[in-house]
Design an enzyme around this catalytic site. Structure first.
Site, short mmCIF file in Angstrom:
data_model
loop_
_atom_site.label_atom_id
_atom_site.label_comp_id
_atom_site.label_asym_id
_atom_site.label_seq_id
_atom_site.Cartn_x
_atom_site.Cartn_y
_atom_site.Cartn_z
N VAL A 1 0.82 -1.21 0.00
CA VAL A 1 0.00 0.00 0.00
C VAL A 1 0.86 1.26 0.00
O VAL A 1 0.35 2.36 -0.21
CB VAL A 1 -0.99 0.03 1.19
CG1 VAL A 1 -1.91 -1.18 1.16
CG2 VAL A 1 -0.26 0.13 2.52
N ASN B 1 -6.97 -0.79 6.91
CA ASN B 1 -6.34 -1.41 8.06
C ASN B 1 -4.82 -1.39 8.03
O ASN B 1 -4.17 -1.46 9.07
CB ASN B 1 -6.82 -2.88 8.15
CG ASN B 1 -5.99 -3.70 9.11
OD1 ASN B 1 -6.03 -3.49 10.31
ND2 ASN B 1 -5.20 -4.63 8.58
N SER C 1 -5.33 4.54 16.46
CA SER C 1 -4.63 3.88 17.55
C SER C 1 -4.79 4.74 18.80
O SER C 1 -5.12 5.93 18.73
CB SER C 1 -3.14 3.76 17.21
OG SER C 1 -2.36 3.47 18.35
N TYR D 1 4.55 7.57 14.11
CA TYR D 1 3.36 6.73 14.26
C TYR D 1 2.22 7.51 14.91
O TYR D 1 1.08 7.49 14.43
CB TYR D 1 3.72 5.50 15.11
CG TYR D 1 2.59 4.52 15.29
CD1 TYR D 1 2.26 3.63 14.27
CD2 TYR D 1 1.87 4.46 16.47
CE1 TYR D 1 1.25 2.71 14.43
CE2 TYR D 1 0.85 3.54 16.65
CZ TYR D 1 0.53 2.67 15.63
OH TYR D 1 -0.48 1.75 15.79
N ALA E 1 1.81 10.77 15.03
CA ALA E 1 1.36 11.83 14.11
C ALA E 1 0.41 11.26 13.06
O ALA E 1 -0.63 11.86 12.75
CB ALA E 1 2.56 12.48 13.44
N LYS F 1 -1.44 8.54 13.30
CA LYS F 1 -2.69 8.07 13.89
C LYS F 1 -3.58 9.23 14.36
O LYS F 1 -4.81 9.12 14.35
CB LYS F 1 -2.39 7.10 15.03
CG LYS F 1 -1.72 5.81 14.57
CD LYS F 1 -2.53 5.09 13.50
CE LYS F 1 -1.95 3.73 13.12
NZ LYS F 1 -2.77 3.02 12.12
#
Length: 258
Positions: free
Chosen positions: A61, A87, A140, A153, A155, A157
């Site tokens: 992706v 996801n 998250s 991570y 930032a 989420k």
């Protein structure tokens, strides 16, 4: 309450492992036809052999052109689309912000945030054609509390939350609901890797780090991929028909991130 997805067509990214695979299993059991992708070809083939009706192809992706081709093929194969679950995700680097490279920052945001944008962008015309539907983005707890040593991570989420709310505002008139789920620490290989990295960065044992992370939940435990999958099933079913624009926590009562 029966959560029925009979006749629904769903795309789930990264559906061969973890939360994605469990969601594909629950969707299939509820009557949906699911199309997915994954980087791990062996895991993907195993999922296709195990989950009734599951179809899919390998895809990164993070490769925008390849991902858009995957979405086109998925919608064509399914004959339309009713549900999109963005996801796919990656943990990103574990380091103080001043030590995070631009390359690692960009890679983390590309997988966790840009892929949700691209997936949504491709899904919307098909969902409108179907008369409406549901989009679920994976955020998250790191998109609610922040996460020391995991700035890319966190930032990404947090970005998912704003993206979700905005899309819900835009797409509501088309009968499309958009929500995100914010898991706490989820049992499995991925959290094991995070625990190892954070334990090394903090100079403590992995067992100490695992206990520290569980202790900041009210229930003193991690959640499972099944807990997340069933929340996704609920909001995509008729039972969740008036839930949109929400960030839904499934985290055993998490009060912060260790």
């Amino acid at each position: 309450m029966k959560l029925d997805l009979t006749g629904k067509r769903a795309i789930i990214t990264a559906g061969a492992q973890g939360i994605g695979r469990r969601t594909a299993e629950v969707f299939a059991a509820a009557g949906a036809t699911v199309y997915t992708c994954d980087l791990d070809v062996d895991a993907l083939e195993d999922a296709k052999a195990t989950i009734p009706g599951l179809q899919g192809v390998p895809c990164d992706v993070g490769d925008a052109a390849a991902f858009q081709d995957f979405m086109d093929k998925g919608i064509e194969t399914l004959g339309g689309l009713d549900i999109m679950v963005n996801n796919a995700g990656t943990a990103g680097p574990t380091a103080p912000v001043e030590d995070v490279s631009l390359e690692d920052w960009t890679a983390c945001l590309t997988i966790n945030l840009t892929s949700a944008f691209l997936g949504t962008q491709k899904a919307v015309p098909a969902l409108i054609k179907s008369g409406g539907g549901s989009i679920v983005n994976l955020s998250s707890a790191a998109g609610k509390f922040g996460f020391p040593l995991r700035s890319p991570y966190s930032a990404a989420k947090f970005g998912i939350v704003g993206f979700t709310r905005t899309c819900a505002m835009e797409l509501g008139p088309h009968g499309i609901r958009v929500n995100c789920v914010q898991p706490g620490p989820v049992e499995g290989a991925r959290i094991d890797r995070v625990i190892k990295a954070k334990a090394e960065a903090g100079g403590i044992s992995e067992n100490e780090m695992r206990t520290k992370m569980a202790d900041v939940t009210l229930m003193k435990r991690f959640v499972t991929a099944g807990d997340i999958a069933h929340q996704i099933l609920f909001i995509c079913s008729e039972a969740g028909r008036n839930i949109t624009g929400q960030s839904l926590s499934v985290d055993a009562g998490l009060e912060g991130l260790a």
